[in-house]
Scaffold this motif. Structure first.
Motif, PDB file in Angstrom:
ATOM      1  N   UNK A  37      -4.214  16.451  -0.779  1.00 40.83           N
ATOM      2  CA  UNK A  37      -3.493  16.495  -2.048  1.00 40.83           C
ATOM      3  C   UNK A  37      -4.275  17.196  -3.156  1.00 40.83           C
ATOM      4  N   UNK A  38      -5.548  17.482  -2.909  1.00 43.27           N
ATOM      5  CA  UNK A  38      -6.324  18.215  -3.898  1.00 43.27           C
ATOM      6  C   UNK A  38      -6.749  17.366  -5.068  1.00 43.27           C
TER       7      UNK A  38
ATOM      8  N   UNK B 289     -10.175   9.596   1.614  1.00 41.81           N
ATOM      9  CA  UNK B 289     -10.893  10.861   1.456  1.00 41.81           C
ATOM     10  C   UNK B 289     -10.109  12.013   2.076  1.00 41.81           C
ATOM     11  N   UNK B 290      -9.516  11.743   3.240  1.00 42.39           N
ATOM     12  CA  UNK B 290      -8.712  12.783   3.889  1.00 42.39           C
ATOM     13  C   UNK B 290      -7.482  13.127   3.041  1.00 42.39           C
TER      14      UNK B 290
ATOM     15  N   UNK C  94       0.821  -1.204   0.000  1.00 44.98           N
ATOM     16  CA  UNK C  94       0.000   0.000   0.000  1.00 44.98           C
ATOM     17  C   UNK C  94       0.849   1.245   0.000  1.00 44.98           C
ATOM     18  N   UNK C  95       0.292   2.356  -0.449  1.00 45.21           N
ATOM     19  CA  UNK C  95       0.988   3.642  -0.427  1.00 45.21           C
ATOM     20  C   UNK C  95      -0.036   4.762  -0.514  1.00 45.21           C
ATOM     21  N   UNK C  96       0.381   5.922  -0.054  1.00 45.17           N
ATOM     22  CA  UNK C  96      -0.517   7.083  -0.078  1.00 45.17           C
ATOM     23  C   UNK C  96      -0.774   7.559  -1.501  1.00 45.17           C
ATOM     24  N   UNK C  97       0.303   7.799  -2.225  1.00 47.92           N
ATOM     25  CA  UNK C  97       0.202   8.352  -3.582  1.00 47.92           C
ATOM     26  C   UNK C  97       1.164   7.615  -4.493  1.00 47.92           C
TER      27      UNK C  97
ATOM     28  N   UNK D 104      -3.513  10.161  -5.379  1.00 49.11           N
ATOM     29  CA  UNK D 104      -3.862   9.369  -4.198  1.00 49.11           C
ATOM     30  C   UNK D 104      -4.317   7.978  -4.628  1.00 49.11           C
ATOM     31  N   UNK D 105      -3.639   6.962  -4.081  1.00 48.36           N
ATOM     32  CA  UNK D 105      -3.936   5.573  -4.453  1.00 48.36           C
ATOM     33  C   UNK D 105      -4.055   4.689  -3.217  1.00 48.36           C
TER      34      UNK D 105
END
Length: 436
Positions: free
Chosen positions: A435-436, A429-430, A215-218, A224-225
């Motif tokens: 990250x917009x 969602x956060x 897993x990763x944030x982006x 965002x992933x």
């Protein structure tokens, strides 16, 4: 700082004779005392008390004599530094030098002085700067912070207790770790882990754990992933791991809670810096096992287990930033040059006993890492550290996600009972808001 200036002026007015005052007026210059500049340095309260004592008792007085300045060292709990720094930036008044953690540097960059010249000079003299420190402290070739040290995070564990549970070496995978920890918890010796809002042990566990599952944030482009099959699997495993293996009272510990629990021998392992082991060395008569043996002889360190995507680490990088509002920028720069000179920085590094890893490569060969083999795993923390926001670049958005504990909260909500899918979606969602 106004209090310091008034005190200096009172000493000047009350301590001189009429003759000396006339001499001052005749020269048209103020005496050295009045011209002396003060550098105010705000840093965390070190988990190794001997290091702050060394700064106050030896290193800072030496720097004052060498540089002709006064240095005021203020220490505060690490979790309290960020609100202080943000308040100082808003009011354009506060400490000249402030300690930052990880990518907080990007949050303060607009208010920080360019330190590129000093950083490059130290890096060239000390074997080059590790990529982790460069990525965290610079943007576009400009250094907004002076890398100080990396606090390596490893699992401190009780060797004899793990052996009793059937593990002659530390488990290398998450399922193996869970199985051993299940046996340990059944014996009243659970794993101690925080998922609370504390700057070190919580994100230093949650991020590498997420990455190890894939897993990763982006992604590298900054998209965002987080909401992926890999992340969801990691959350579901964590729910079971927490119930089977962990001391559930540790959910909201700060960075001192697991130290106290380990030293009181209520937990068998915890992700931490080396401060637990170093404290047990410092007070061998106080910390003893059930059979009276010094506790430090039963402590070893290991990296976090490997997941389907590999093994990762997040280590707390500390840096010092010189703020634009400072009226003492030149003496502050002089102090940074002085404290980072090898002969001076070495004294501080040795006092850390391996708790901190310097950010330049030369220190990797220091004898401190071989004098005590229990500390050897920490020597590569700065070399192998990954930045929050992986696989995207370090930036202010990654810093905001880290500072607001998005990843830690995802796991904390899940182990409290929120469905895994809901916890992951809420975190994503956060991140999308950030990250917009």
């Amino acid at each position: 700082m106004p209090r310091i200036r008034r005190r200096s002026l009172l000493r000047l007015a009350g301590g001189g004779t009429a003759t000396s005052m006339a001499a001052i007026l005749a020269t048209g210059r103020m005496p050295a005392l009045a011209r002396q500049r003060t550098v105010h340095w705000l840093k965390w309260i070190d988990f190794i008390p001997a290091s702050d004592a060394l700064l106050r008792g030896e290193l800072l007085p030496e720097a004052e004599r060498a540089l002709g300045i006064r240095i005021v060292l203020e220490t505060a709990n690490g979790n309290d530094l960020q609100p202080r720094v943000i308040g100082s930036i808003k009011s354009s008044a506060g400490p000249d030098l402030v300690m930052a953690f990880n990518e907080q540097t990007y949050l303060y960059a607009h208010a920080a002085v360019d330190l590129t010249e000093i950083v490059q000079s130290v890096a060239s003299e000390q074997g080059g700067l590790y990529p982790y420190a460069r990525a965290t402290c610079s943007e576009g070739g400009k250094f907004m912070a002076m890398p100080w040290a990396v606090i390596g995070s490893m699992i401190a564990y009780r060797r004899s207790w793990f052996e009793e549970a059937g593990a002659t070496s530390f488990p290398t995978s998450w399922p193996a770790y869970r199985e051993v920890a299940r046996k340990l918890k059944a014996r009243g010796r659970p794993i101690g882990q925080t998922l609370g809002h504390t700057l070190g042990d919580s994100p230093n566990f949650a991020y590498p754990y997420l990455w190890s599952w894939g897993g990763m944030e982006v992604d590298p482009a900054g998209k965002v992933v987080l909401n992926s099959a890999a992340t969801l699997e990691s959350v579901k495993f964590m729910q079971g791991f927490w119930k089977d293996a962990c001391d559930e009272r540790g959910l909201t510990w700060d960075d001192t809670g697991n130290n106290r629990a380990f030293l009181s021998q209520t937990i068998s392992a915890t992700l931490n810096g080396a401060s637990i082991y170093i404290e047990s060395l410092r007070r061998p008569e106080r910390y003893r096992t059930a059979d009276g043996t010094p506790l430090h002889r039963d402590i070893l360190h290991a990296p976090l287990p490997e997941g389907p995507a590999g093994r990762f680490g997040l280590h707390l990088l500390q840096s010092n930033m010189l703020m634009k509002y400072s009226k003492n920028q030149e003496p502050a720069k002089d102090f940074l040059k002085w404290i980072h000179a090898e002969k001076n920085f070495e004294k501080w590094f040795v006092s850390q006993r391996g708790f901190s890893t310097p950010c330049t490569e030369k220190w990797e060969g220091h004898a401190a890492w071989t004098d005590d083999p229990v500390m050897t795993p920490f020597k590569v923390a700065a070399k192998l550290g990954q930045a929050p926001g992986r696989a995207g670049p370090p930036n202010a958005r990654a810093a905001e996600a880290l500072s607001t504990y998005v990843i830690s909260d995802m796991y904390a909500k899940a182990v409290r009972g929120m469905p895994a899918e809901e916890a992951v979606k809420g975190a994503e969602d956060r991140l999308k808001q950030i990250y917009g």
